[in-house]
Structures are given as structure tokens and as C-alpha cells.
Design an enzyme around this catalytic site. Structure first.
Site, mmCIF file in Angstrom:
data_model
loop_
_atom_site.group_PDB
_atom_site.id
_atom_site.type_symbol
_atom_site.label_atom_id
_atom_site.label_comp_id
_atom_site.label_asym_id
_atom_site.label_seq_id
_atom_site.Cartn_x
_atom_site.Cartn_y
_atom_site.Cartn_z
ATOM 1 N N HIS A 275 -0.271 2.291 2.006
ATOM 2 C CA HIS A 275 0.663 1.844 0.972
ATOM 3 C C HIS A 275 1.027 2.959 -0.004
ATOM 4 O O HIS A 275 1.394 2.691 -1.143
ATOM 5 C CB HIS A 275 0.080 0.647 0.213
ATOM 6 C CG HIS A 275 0.402 -0.655 0.864
ATOM 7 N ND1 HIS A 275 0.052 -1.866 0.335
ATOM 8 C CD2 HIS A 275 1.053 -0.934 2.011
ATOM 9 C CE1 HIS A 275 0.464 -2.835 1.132
ATOM 10 N NE2 HIS A 275 1.072 -2.287 2.154
ATOM 11 N N CYS A 276 0.940 4.226 0.458
ATOM 12 C CA CYS A 276 1.327 5.343 -0.410
ATOM 13 C C CYS A 276 2.550 6.066 0.137
ATOM 14 O O CYS A 276 3.658 5.884 -0.346
ATOM 15 C CB CYS A 276 0.155 6.303 -0.568
ATOM 16 S SG CYS A 276 -1.195 5.668 -1.586
ATOM 17 N N ILE A 277 2.365 6.886 1.158
ATOM 18 C CA ILE A 277 3.429 7.773 1.627
ATOM 19 C C ILE A 277 4.672 7.010 2.087
ATOM 20 O O ILE A 277 5.792 7.346 1.681
ATOM 21 C CB ILE A 277 2.917 8.698 2.750
ATOM 22 C CG1 ILE A 277 1.662 9.436 2.281
ATOM 23 C CG2 ILE A 277 4.007 9.690 3.154
ATOM 24 C CD1 ILE A 277 1.830 10.183 0.985
ATOM 25 N N CYS A 279 5.680 4.146 1.242
ATOM 26 C CA CYS A 279 6.139 3.155 0.260
ATOM 27 C C CYS A 279 6.543 3.758 -1.078
ATOM 28 O O CYS A 279 7.643 3.500 -1.585
ATOM 29 C CB CYS A 279 5.035 2.120 0.017
ATOM 30 S SG CYS A 279 4.550 1.173 1.481
ATOM 31 N N ASP A 280 5.667 4.553 -1.668
ATOM 32 C CA ASP A 280 5.844 4.966 -3.060
ATOM 33 C C ASP A 280 7.174 5.665 -3.346
ATOM 34 O O ASP A 280 7.824 5.367 -4.363
ATOM 35 C CB ASP A 280 4.684 5.856 -3.505
ATOM 36 C CG ASP A 280 3.368 5.091 -3.559
ATOM 37 O OD1 ASP A 280 3.405 3.858 -3.385
ATOM 38 O OD2 ASP A 280 2.322 5.722 -3.767
#
Length: 432
Positions: A275-277, A279-280
Site C-alpha cells: 500500500h505504498c509504491i 498507491c501513495d
């Protein structure tokens, strides 16, 4: 509180009995709660999912070994309590919000969990409390969801309550960077808010970097992960270029990484997950749409990342075709389906899209992952991990190489598409 003890909901302690309440006990929140407890804080750990709390009490959660040891200690201590009711946050001197902020299928922010968590924090806030948001979101989110609503409740931010943003920096499955040694960025709604947040976080973090505002801290987190996304997209492109020129991209990257300045190695793969690369950066792009500000580098990088699983499927078709096998009816086995090695996390894993697209093309697809007994594809189908055997697949796709992944069964003549770029001595390896 040990695993056999009644839930706190049934035996509530006195108000103000806890130093910190951690809201959200996922891949960020639970290690954060354990770090605070290990530092001597009295911790109220809150998650609205009773099932999640049951798994935590049963020690059936994906944690580093060091955090599993901390969990064992915490579950036997009355200074660590697990609850489902967010209203208990009013009994803590500080509240730290650690809920997920994914994106929808249309790559727009899904703020539902964050909205609920912040609304509960505002509703149950008490004078003197410090509220710290750690979940990645858009610039201005802390003001919109915490500072503004608290002010409308009649609590003056910076005097009655203290609000700050301090982005999480937890890397699941990576034991090289303990919670205590990774610097934390902190930005408050006012200078006094920053100062109070620093006092809270200093209990479990060795180094704190103060910025001028919550917005600066929010942008810092977006920049960090956008930086990674752009460089991952570049590494994937360099892998394609290297293969076309007959070169091994990992040799090239490792050689470039010997330069002591001006270069940081990023590595290619089947896609970006978690849920980082993936999504953010979309939170930033979403926010900037109304400004009409062009962002070609970030936009193109995110498009490349989103398209990477489709490129894997195209490459599967190419490799099979070169072997005289059509994709429809081919037997394909994926090795590893999590988004990174040595974690059980399949959120946004490229494997889910890859498997679904291969099935849609008529292939017979199975997977083997010792950490993931079953997966549910985006369209709803449930698959169960199989035990592989030599000769069962026309093509093996190496997607995630866990340390627990046994490759001894692979025959020397097995065709293997290496989407990790890291396999050695495993069948007839061809690069992605």
C-alpha cells in the site's frame, strides 16, 4: 493482558490509564504499538476488527521475529490492552492513527478507513491530548480531518489539543531497520503541536526531524514514495533495454552501485505491490488534478508501474511461443505471490493481476507460496497453494523468492521466467 484474560471492553480501566492509543493494528500499527510498549509505555491497541484482535491474541500475525518476541511479552502485560471500541482512545494521553490508505480500482484515494478513524479520534478527543496521524494521504489531510473538526468541536488546536503528522517508515519483512533507529519526520498544526508530538514519539524513536507544518510532513512522505516509484519504473525499463541488448541488468545495476555518490540502486521486478509504491503517488496526482499542474515524470512512472503485470503476461506469451507452446491451454506455475519476499502480504501484489490475466487468456494457472495458503483474485476466484513437482508446468514464473521457498524440485530442463532477476541455477532461466 494475556491471551486468556477478558477483553478490556468487559473490564475497563480508569480514565487516563494509558500513555498512547494506537488506532489500527495492521502492518504499521501493530509494530508501532509493540515499539511503544517495549519502550515502557502503557499502550491501548485499538482495531475495530474483532477477528484481527483474535489473530493477534493467538500470535497468528505476520511480524518480524523480534516483534513476535515483543508481542509475546506484551500479551502477558496489563500495560498492553487490545480493544475494538475507538471511544477508549479518550483514556490515552496521545493517539496515533495508523490505518490503511489504499486506492480504488480507478486509482483514486480510498479514504474510508482514514475518515472513520479520524472522525472517532475527533469525537473522543479530550483536553491535553496529542493526536498524531501517520497514514499516508494528501497534503492538507491532517488539517481537513483532524485540526479543523477539532476546532469546530470547540477545542483550540495548539492549546487544548495538539495535532501533528508523522509519516510511518516501517518496511514489512525488513529486520535491518528497527523502529527505534529509523528517523521520523514530525510536523504539527502549530509549533506547540510539533513540540508535543515530538515528546510522544521520542519514547520509541531515537531521532526526530521537525518540519514547519503538518503539510510539509505530508509532502515528505509523498515525495519519499514517489521517488521510489519513479526509480522502480526506471529500473524496469532498464531491464527491458538490457535484455534487448543481450545484457544482464543485475550485473549492470550492481556495477553502477559501486559509484560512491550520485547513484542509488533500484531493482526491476514483476511490479510494485503493497500500500505504498503503487498507491501513495496517486494521492499526489489526484490532489494536483484541480490545479492543472503537469506532472509528466510522476504520471508516466505510475502508468509504467500499473502496466508492469501486463508486461509479465506478454513476456509469458513470448517465452512460451519461442518454445512452441501457445498460451491458451499452457500449464503455468507462479512461485511466490506476495508483493515482496518473506512477508505474507498480498495487498496490491502484481501476482494477483498476472494470474487473473493468464487465466483470462486460457492458461491453466497454479501457484506455490509457503507463506500464503490461499489467495482471492480481484474477480473473486479463490486459489489454493499447490505443492510443485517436476514436469507439471510448461512454464514456471518466479514472482517472489522467499527464503523459505524450496527450489530443489525444479528439473534442470524446466523453463523458468525469472521476474525477480535474482534466480541462479534454477532450471532453464530466461529473464523477464
Amino acid at each position: 493482558m494475556n491471551a486468556a484474560a477478558p477483553a478490556l471492553d468487559a473490564h475497563a480501566p480508569a480514565s487516563g490509564a494509558y500513555d498512547v492509543a494506537i488506532v489500527g493494528l495492521g502492518y504499521v500499527g501493530l509494530p508501532t504499538a509493540l515499539a511503544f510498549h517495549a519502550a515502557g509505555a502503557r499502550v491501548l491497541a485499538i482495531d475495530t476488527s474483532a477477528e484481527r484482535l483474535a489473530r493477534i491474541r493467538a500470535r497468528q500475525v505476520d511480524l518480524l521475529d523480534s516483534d513476535h518476541r515483543r508481542l509475546e511479552t506484551a500479551l502477558g502485560d496489563d500495560a498492553f490492552a487490545l480493544v475494538t471500541d475507538p471511544s477508549y482512545a479518550s483514556w490515552a494521553r496521545a493517539v496515533v492513527i495508523c490505518v490503511p490508505t489504499p486506492v480504488t480500482a480507478h486509482l483514486t484515494p480510498d479514504l474510508s478507513a482514514l475518515d472513520r478513524a479520524c472522525a472517532a479520534a475527533v469525537l473522543h478527543a479530550v483536553p491535553g491530548q496529542v493526536v498524531i496521524l501517520t497514514s499516508t494521504s494528501y497534503v492538507g489531510c491532517t488539517d481537513d480531518l483532524l485540526a479543523g473538526p477539532l476546532g469546530r468541536r470547540g477545542l483550540q488546536v495548539g492549546r487544548d489539543v495538539f495535532v501533528a503528522f508523522s509519516p510511518e517508515r516501517i518496511d514489512p519483512g525488513n529486520d535491518r531497520y528497527a523502529h527505534e533507529v529509523v528517523p521520523r519526520v514530525v510536523g504539527g498544526a502549530t509549533p506547540q503541536c510539533t513540540a508535543e508530538a515530538v515528546k510522544v514519539l521520542a519514547h520509541c524513536t531515537g531521532k526526530l526531524h521537525e518540519v514547519s507544518s503538518s503539510g510539509a510532513a505530508e509532502m515528505t512522505k509523498l515525495f519519499e514514495n514517489t521517488f521510489r516509484a519513479v526509480n522502480i519504473a526506471l529500473a524496469n525499463e532498464m531491464a527491458e533495454i538490457s535484455r534487448t541488448l543481450g545484457l544482464e541488468v543485475m550485473e549492470v545495476i550492481n556495477a553502477a552501485a559501486t559509484k560512491p555518490y550520485g547513484f542509488m540502486p533500484f531493482f526491476p521486478g514483476p511490479g510494485a505491490g503493497g500500500h505504498c509504491i503503487p498507491c501513495d503517488p496517486h494521492y499526489l496526482l489526484w490532489q494536483l488534478r484541480r490545479t492543472r499542474l503537469p506532472t509528466p515524470v510522476v504520471t508516466q512512472a505510475m502508468a509504467a508501474i500499473a502496466g508492469r503485470p501486463r508486461r509479465v503476461v506478454e513476456r509469458v506469451r513470448e517465452v512460451l511461443s519461442e518454445a512452441g507452446i501457445g498460451l491458451a491451454g499452457a500449464r503455468i506455475l507462479l512461485l511466490g505471490v506476495t508483493y515482496k519476499p518473506d512477508v505474507e502480504d498480498v495487498r496490491e501484489s502484481p501476482a494477483l493481476e498476472i494470474i487473473q490475466d493468464l487465466l483470462a487468456a486460457g492458461a491453466h494457472v497454479a501457484y506455490h507460496d509457503p507463506l500464503v495458503p490461499e489467495i482471492r483474485l480481484p474477480e473473486g476466484r479463490l486459489l489454493t497453494s499447490v505443492e510443485p513437482a517436476g514436469g507439471d508446468a510448461d512454464l514456471v514464473v518466479a514472482h517472489t523468492t522467499h527464503r523459505a521457498l524450496d527450489l530443489s524440485w525444479l528439473p534442470e530442463d524446466q523453463l523458468v521466467l525469472d521476474a525477480t532477476y535474482r534466480l541462479t541455477g534454477a532450471g532453464r532461466r530466461v529473464p523477464l
